[in-house]
Design an enzyme around this catalytic site. Structure first.
Site, mmCIF file in Angstrom:
data_model
loop_
_atom_site.group_PDB
_atom_site.id
_atom_site.type_symbol
_atom_site.label_atom_id
_atom_site.label_comp_id
_atom_site.label_asym_id
_atom_site.label_seq_id
_atom_site.Cartn_x
_atom_site.Cartn_y
_atom_site.Cartn_z
ATOM 1 N N HIS A 1 3.955 7.191 5.574
ATOM 2 C CA HIS A 1 2.775 7.839 6.155
ATOM 3 C C HIS A 1 2.035 7.022 7.200
ATOM 4 O O HIS A 1 1.320 7.577 8.022
ATOM 5 C CB HIS A 1 1.807 8.315 5.052
ATOM 6 N N ASP A 2 2.195 5.714 7.194
ATOM 7 C CA ASP A 2 1.483 4.902 8.188
ATOM 8 C C ASP A 2 2.414 4.327 9.248
ATOM 9 O O ASP A 2 1.987 3.514 10.062
ATOM 10 C CB ASP A 2 0.709 3.772 7.490
ATOM 11 N N HIS B 1 0.824 -1.210 0.000
ATOM 12 C CA HIS B 1 0.000 0.000 0.000
ATOM 13 C C HIS B 1 0.862 1.266 0.000
ATOM 14 O O HIS B 1 0.646 2.172 -0.796
ATOM 15 C CB HIS B 1 -0.939 -0.011 1.210
ATOM 16 N N ASP C 1 -3.354 8.479 -0.985
ATOM 17 C CA ASP C 1 -3.749 7.459 -0.010
ATOM 18 C C ASP C 1 -5.192 7.013 -0.265
ATOM 19 O O ASP C 1 -5.499 5.818 -0.285
ATOM 20 C CB ASP C 1 -3.604 8.057 1.397
ATOM 21 N N GLU D 1 1.242 5.695 12.831
ATOM 22 C CA GLU D 1 -0.110 5.259 13.162
ATOM 23 C C GLU D 1 -0.198 3.740 13.346
ATOM 24 O O GLU D 1 -0.949 3.257 14.194
ATOM 25 C CB GLU D 1 -1.053 5.703 12.026
ATOM 26 N N ASP D 2 0.567 2.999 12.556
ATOM 27 C CA ASP D 2 0.411 1.540 12.575
ATOM 28 C C ASP D 2 1.438 0.802 13.431
ATOM 29 O O ASP D 2 1.441 -0.425 13.459
ATOM 30 C CB ASP D 2 0.465 0.987 11.141
HETATM 31 ZN ZN ZN Z 1 -2.421 4.743 3.981
#
Ligand code: ZN
Length: 200
Positions: free
Chosen positions: A73-74, A49, A139, A77-78
């Protein structure tokens, strides 16, 4: 012969070539997401992704900080449940304040309930920097493609329809920076709506 001034070390990546920075960010993201999978029924490795997001940005003339932030970008957050979560400070150290700032703009506050986060994405979209707008649009393009091609197992028609509509509302606040990216979002959105209509 003139002496060269000592190299500034405030930006750690200044002397590093663009290609090397790109691959370093891709490697960093691949490590962070090593055990993460997409929610879709095909359970693709999550790194697919972020590579797709960065590829969309690179193919549409986005600036380097947006492409690097696309890869990263993740990661904050992840990784919140990982033994060593990735922090904003870590990204500043590794990739500089500019790239880390774009990532921060694209990172949801996970302490908030999901519905609140989704509403905030709609409300705050138009206030983002140009780089963050492009990243968020890429995204959403990647996510809409995934919803159409490999929807999460438990997502019924109504839930997918709701997601597509919400992505469209977020995108409304992101457009106007990069016309080619806007056009790709529109085509992807229309395709997702058409696929859902066929199923109904
Ligand atoms: Zn994403």
């Amino acid at each position: 012969m003139d002496d060269l001034p000592p190299r500034q070390t405030t930006e750690p990546d200044q002397a590093e070539a663009a290609m090397a920075r790109l691959l370093r960010a891709a490697t960093f993201a691949a490590r962070v997401h090593a055990t993460h999978r997409r929610k879709g029924s095909s359970a693709e490795p999550y790194v697919n992704h972020v590579l797709e997001v960065a590829q969309i940005l690179a193919a549409h003339g986005a600036p380097e900080e947006a492409i690097l932030a696309g890869l990263l970008h993740d990661t904050v957050e992840d990784s919140d449940r990982d033994p060593e979560p990735i922090t904003h400070e870590r990204l500043v150290l590794e990739f500089g304040a500019l790239v880390a700032g774009v990532v921060a703009e694209a990172t949801d506050d996970k302490s908030l309930p999901k519905e609140v986060r989704k509403a905030l994405q709609v409300r705050q979209a138009a206030k983002k920097t140009d780089a963050a707008k492009m990243l968020k649009l890429a995204d959403k393009i990647s996510n809409l493609r995934a919803i159409a091609a490999s929807p999460p197992a438990g997502w019924d028609h109504a839930r997918r329809l709701e997601y597509v509509g919400w992505a469209g509302r977020v995108a409304a606040g992101l457009r106007g920076v990069n016309p080619a990216l806007d056009a790709l979002f529109d085509a992807t959105y229309r395709d997702a709506v058409a696929r859902l209509a066929q199923e109904a």
